[in-house]
Design a protein around this motif. Structure first.
Motif, PDB file in Angstrom:
ATOM      1  N   VAL A 101      -0.198   3.676  -6.369  1.00 36.10           N
ATOM      2  CA  VAL A 101      -0.214   2.333  -6.872  1.00 36.10           C
ATOM      3  C   VAL A 101       1.232   1.682  -6.571  1.00 36.10           C
ATOM      4  O   VAL A 101       1.585   0.490  -6.030  1.00 36.10           O
ATOM      5  CB  VAL A 101      -0.692   2.122  -8.296  1.00 36.10           C
ATOM      6  CG1 VAL A 101      -0.569   0.648  -8.691  1.00 36.10           C
ATOM      7  CG2 VAL A 101      -2.091   2.495  -8.364  1.00 36.10           C
ATOM      8  N   VAL A 102       2.143   2.220  -7.189  1.00 27.78           N
ATOM      9  CA  VAL A 102       3.661   1.777  -6.995  1.00 27.78           C
ATOM     10  C   VAL A 102       3.977   1.668  -5.613  1.00 27.78           C
ATOM     11  O   VAL A 102       4.378   0.330  -5.148  1.00 27.78           O
ATOM     12  CB  VAL A 102       4.525   2.705  -7.921  1.00 27.78           C
ATOM     13  CG1 VAL A 102       6.173   2.295  -7.625  1.00 27.78           C
ATOM     14  CG2 VAL A 102       4.307   2.599  -9.367  1.00 27.78           C
ATOM     15  N   GLU A 103       3.687   2.758  -4.940  1.00 25.74           N
ATOM     16  CA  GLU A 103       4.152   2.450  -3.392  1.00 25.74           C
ATOM     17  C   GLU A 103       3.267   1.196  -2.739  1.00 25.74           C
ATOM     18  O   GLU A 103       3.799   0.550  -2.008  1.00 25.74           O
ATOM     19  CB  GLU A 103       3.544   3.885  -2.745  1.00 25.74           C
ATOM     20  CG  GLU A 103       4.067   4.141  -1.383  1.00 25.74           C
ATOM     21  CD  GLU A 103       3.665   5.461  -0.831  1.00 25.74           C
ATOM     22  OE1 GLU A 103       3.047   5.299   0.064  1.00 25.74           O
ATOM     23  OE2 GLU A 103       4.010   6.531  -1.544  1.00 25.74           O
ATOM     24  N   ARG A 104       1.925   1.237  -3.092  1.00 28.67           N
ATOM     25  CA  ARG A 104       1.247   0.175  -2.448  1.00 28.67           C
ATOM     26  C   ARG A 104       1.879  -1.268  -2.638  1.00 28.67           C
ATOM     27  O   ARG A 104       1.976  -2.088  -2.024  1.00 28.67           O
ATOM     28  CB  ARG A 104      -0.152   0.040  -2.848  1.00 28.67           C
ATOM     29  CG  ARG A 104      -0.785   1.172  -2.100  1.00 28.67           C
ATOM     30  CD  ARG A 104      -2.361   1.155  -2.398  1.00 28.67           C
ATOM     31  NE  ARG A 104      -3.187   2.310  -1.851  1.00 28.67           N
ATOM     32  CZ  ARG A 104      -4.464   2.810  -2.362  1.00 28.67           C
ATOM     33  NH1 ARG A 104      -4.943   1.906  -3.143  1.00 28.67           N
ATOM     34  NH2 ARG A 104      -4.893   3.628  -1.657  1.00 28.67           N
ATOM     35  N   MET A 105       1.954  -1.336  -4.086  1.00 30.26           N
ATOM     36  CA  MET A 105       2.254  -2.694  -4.342  1.00 30.26           C
ATOM     37  C   MET A 105       3.933  -3.141  -4.221  1.00 30.26           C
ATOM     38  O   MET A 105       4.042  -4.149  -3.903  1.00 30.26           O
ATOM     39  CB  MET A 105       2.288  -2.897  -6.122  1.00 30.26           C
ATOM     40  CG  MET A 105       0.560  -2.834  -6.384  1.00 30.26           C
ATOM     41  SD  MET A 105       0.475  -2.833  -8.169  1.00 30.26           S
ATOM     42  CE  MET A 105       0.674  -4.610  -8.646  1.00 30.26           C
ATOM     43  N   LEU A 106       4.510  -2.053  -4.218  1.00 32.24           N
ATOM     44  CA  LEU A 106       6.204  -2.500  -3.549  1.00 32.24           C
ATOM     45  C   LEU A 106       6.198  -2.778  -2.356  1.00 32.24           C
ATOM     46  O   LEU A 106       6.647  -3.590  -1.883  1.00 32.24           O
ATOM     47  CB  LEU A 106       7.071  -1.356  -3.836  1.00 32.24           C
ATOM     48  CG  LEU A 106       7.519  -0.857  -5.256  1.00 32.24           C
ATOM     49  CD1 LEU A 106       8.270   0.317  -5.354  1.00 32.24           C
ATOM     50  CD2 LEU A 106       8.228  -2.077  -6.049  1.00 32.24           C
ATOM     51  N   ALA A 107       5.107  -2.231  -1.521  1.00 27.61           N
ATOM     52  CA  ALA A 107       5.219  -2.318   0.035  1.00 27.61           C
ATOM     53  C   ALA A 107       4.497  -3.838   0.336  1.00 27.61           C
ATOM     54  O   ALA A 107       4.597  -4.581   1.324  1.00 27.61           O
ATOM     55  CB  ALA A 107       4.060  -1.757   0.451  1.00 27.61           C
ATOM     56  N   ARG A 108       3.788  -4.522  -0.700  1.00 28.90           N
ATOM     57  CA  ARG A 108       3.534  -5.965  -0.785  1.00 28.90           C
ATOM     58  C   ARG A 108       4.438  -7.002  -0.682  1.00 28.90           C
ATOM     59  O   ARG A 108       4.397  -8.133  -0.010  1.00 28.90           O
ATOM     60  CB  ARG A 108       2.550  -6.359  -1.932  1.00 28.90           C
ATOM     61  CG  ARG A 108       1.078  -5.572  -1.865  1.00 28.90           C
ATOM     62  CD  ARG A 108      -0.020  -5.951  -2.636  1.00 28.90           C
ATOM     63  NE  ARG A 108       0.306  -6.217  -4.012  1.00 28.90           N
ATOM     64  CZ  ARG A 108      -0.647  -6.019  -4.981  1.00 28.90           C
ATOM     65  NH1 ARG A 108      -1.952  -6.255  -4.656  1.00 28.90           N
ATOM     66  NH2 ARG A 108      -0.251  -6.511  -6.233  1.00 28.90           N
ATOM     67  N   GLY A 109       5.843  -6.381  -1.030  1.00 31.64           N
ATOM     68  CA  GLY A 109       6.786  -7.170  -1.099  1.00 31.64           C
ATOM     69  C   GLY A 109       6.661  -8.514  -2.086  1.00 31.64           C
ATOM     70  O   GLY A 109       7.680  -9.372  -1.645  1.00 31.64           O
ATOM     71  N   ARG A 110       6.045  -8.644  -3.147  1.00 35.49           N
ATOM     72  CA  ARG A 110       5.994  -9.974  -3.963  1.00 35.49           C
ATOM     73  C   ARG A 110       7.194  -9.677  -4.713  1.00 35.49           C
ATOM     74  O   ARG A 110       7.696  -8.384  -5.402  1.00 35.49           O
ATOM     75  CB  ARG A 110       4.963  -9.517  -4.660  1.00 35.49           C
ATOM     76  CG  ARG A 110       3.582  -9.929  -3.824  1.00 35.49           C
ATOM     77  CD  ARG A 110       2.400 -10.217  -4.837  1.00 35.49           C
ATOM     78  NE  ARG A 110       1.253 -10.425  -4.103  1.00 35.49           N
ATOM     79  CZ  ARG A 110      -0.005 -10.038  -4.735  1.00 35.49           C
ATOM     80  NH1 ARG A 110      -0.140  -9.881  -5.915  1.00 35.49           N
ATOM     81  NH2 ARG A 110      -1.001 -10.145  -3.784  1.00 35.49           N
TER      82      ARG A 110
END
Length: 184
Positions: free
Chosen positions: A120-129
């Motif tokens: 989850v952390v990896e995915r959400m950081l990848a969103r770049g918000r």
């Protein structure tokens, strides 16, 4: 098919809901979208929700429940829906049951999208918000776990667990397989 989608932020519920909505021919009902729609259309419920949001407060359950009730009463939801972002608490679970009882129907299943915190952390950081820092994400995950744990117990007889790691396609395939098994 009447489904509730549960899972932490970043589990891919919205992504899967969009695909499932298309494949199953039922609307994806997201509380976030309902808020935006009601506020954008300046409905009575939207005005009420906006007054809380503008004051930095949580929108009361009663307002959310009324938006959900209104949405699930619409014709396109008569044969089913994918509910995303509601219920979040046992109280809201009871409210949903009341709504569905009033419509003379019930849930078919609750899809629990399981994903590790690190993914989850990896995915959400990848969103770049900008507001998605690792610390903020981990806090949101803790809030989700604390808030939703009782709901998982509440729905224990209806839950279908989906491993929400891997490609979007893999996750969707697992989801469709689980739903086929439910249907048979």
């Amino acid at each position: 098919m009447r489904l509730v989608l549960l899972g932490p932020p970043g589990a891919g519920k919205g992504t899967q809901a969009a695909i499932l909505s298309d494949k199953l021919g039922v609307p994806h009902v997201s509380t976030g979208d309902l808020f935006r729609e009601n506020i954008g259309n300046n409905t009575e419920l939207g005005q009420e929700a906006k007054s809380y949001i503008d004051a930095g407060k949580l929108v009361p359950t009663s307002v959310t429940v009324n938006m959900v009730k209104d949405r699930l009463s619409q014709d396109d939801a008569a044969d089913g829906f994918l509910l995303d972002g509601f219920p979040r608490t046992v109280e809201q679970g009871d409210e949903l049951k009341n709504i569905l009882d009033g419509l003379g129907t019930k849930l078919d299943a609750v899809l629990q999208f399981d994903v590790s915190e690190d993914v989850v952390v990896e995915r959400m950081l990848a969103r770049g918000r900008a507001d998605d820092t690792e610390e903020v994400i981990r806090t949101r995950l803790k809030v989700y776990r604390d808030e939703t744990a009782p709901l998982l117990e509440y729905y224990k007889d209806s839950i279908i667990r989906i491993v929400a790691e891997g490609s979007v396609e893999d996750i969707n395939e697992r989801t469709m397989e689980a739903l086929k098994a439910l249907d048979s």
